[in-house]
Write an enzyme that holds these catalytic residues in place. Sequence first.
Site, PDB file in Angstrom:
ATOM      1  N   GLU A  58       0.827  -1.202   0.000  1.00  0.00           N
ATOM      2  CA  GLU A  58       0.000   0.000   0.000  1.00  0.00           C
ATOM      3  C   GLU A  58       0.862   1.253   0.000  1.00  0.00           C
ATOM      4  OE1 GLU A  58      -2.972   2.945   0.446  1.00  0.00           O
ATOM      5  OE2 GLU A  58      -2.943   0.939  -0.431  1.00  0.00           O
ATOM      6  N   HIS A  61       2.502   1.965  -3.325  1.00  0.00           N
ATOM      7  CA  HIS A  61       1.547   2.582  -4.245  1.00  0.00           C
ATOM      8  C   HIS A  61       1.474   4.091  -4.007  1.00  0.00           C
ATOM      9  CE1 HIS A  61      -1.855   3.387  -6.694  1.00  0.00           C
ATOM     10  NE2 HIS A  61      -2.759   3.411  -5.727  1.00  0.00           N
ATOM     11  N   HIS A 123     -12.251   4.826  -9.510  1.00  0.00           N
ATOM     12  CA  HIS A 123     -10.879   5.227  -9.191  1.00  0.00           C
ATOM     13  C   HIS A 123      -9.903   4.685 -10.230  1.00  0.00           C
ATOM     14  CE1 HIS A 123      -7.189   4.885  -6.368  1.00  0.00           C
ATOM     15  NE2 HIS A 123      -7.221   6.077  -6.908  1.00  0.00           N
ATOM     16  N   HIS A 225     -19.379  -8.962 -17.908  1.00  0.00           N
ATOM     17  CA  HIS A 225     -18.063  -8.521 -18.375  1.00  0.00           C
ATOM     18  C   HIS A 225     -17.616  -9.329 -19.591  1.00  0.00           C
ATOM     19  CE1 HIS A 225     -14.106  -6.870 -18.392  1.00  0.00           C
ATOM     20  NE2 HIS A 225     -13.522  -8.003 -18.061  1.00  0.00           N
ATOM     21  N   HIS A 290      -3.363  -8.530 -17.765  1.00  0.00           N
ATOM     22  CA  HIS A 290      -4.687  -8.158 -18.253  1.00  0.00           C
ATOM     23  C   HIS A 290      -4.869  -6.638 -18.183  1.00  0.00           C
ATOM     24  CE1 HIS A 290      -8.678  -9.388 -19.476  1.00  0.00           C
ATOM     25  NE2 HIS A 290      -9.245  -8.668 -18.510  1.00  0.00           N
TER      26      HIS A 290
END
Length: 314
Positions: A58, A61, A123, A225, A290
């Site tokens: 975290e 990031h 986001h 999806h 991906h």
Amino acid sequence: MTAKRFRILSLLSCIGMLLVLLAGVTVTNTGSGEGCGTDWPLCHGKFIPAYTLESMIEYSHRFVTGIEGLLVLATFVFAFMMRPRSREALWYSGGALAFTVVQAILGMMAVIWPTSDAVMAIHFGISMIAFSFTWLLYAWAKRYEKAQAEGEPNPAAVHLGTGAARVPAALYKWVLAVMAYCYVVVYIGAYVRHTSTAGGCIGWPLCNGEIVPELTGATIPAFIHRVAAVLLFFAIVAMFLYVRKASGSRELNGIAASALGLVVAQILSGWLLTVTLHNEDVYVFTALLHTIIICILFNALCLLAVRAYQLSRR
């Protein structure tokens, strides 16, 4: 700043934004979103957090996002100071800066206050748009450097390219529609990731062994999806054929061909996701693959839309 240095700076900001995206996906896929508790910008009240895997993921990031913010700001400042000034460069650099700020604010809100999966999916979409602006800026910077090297009197105003052919306005509208739909598909995929519903469809290309499975629980977003991704494939195939028929531009044909190859690669990477779904150590990397492919595909569509618009107004 020379054209070459500006190109390098725009490339660094583009690479940095990609790293921000990948770091965010890693946070989501490893469940590290609460690795720093509810503290922001500190981590558990410390500038350098205690070492746990979740807190380091975290905090990494956040660190990458901070560095990227400075790069994007520097790029905007130099674009503003450029003489002669280019409105196109200011648009791209300003857009990158604005969306970087927005995605940072959304990230902060997600840490401090409980945030829904739908908002977290937005986001990711905001971050991808910021990445697209840096990508477009880098593409512009390459054309700018080339124009300057060829002795153009006003290289900042050159956006058509040497020998560029005019294309019909309808082509731009078609590409814009495909680009917008691609963003919808990306949002659905981000929602599936944040809700951990990818397991709702087991197997590939069928979902739970059926063409149309029983639509309950996690199967609903996962199946939606997949259907959206198939429709995107056919939309890009149609777009590719239209570009080849309506455009005499080698540049547009090349970008459209790249988009077609990328959407095929994206579908295959979706198959890899289903194969590695229950292997967490491998799934983290297939999810990153991906993400990389879909981001590059969206950027290719953005560039194609921009160039089709510019050439239609030649």
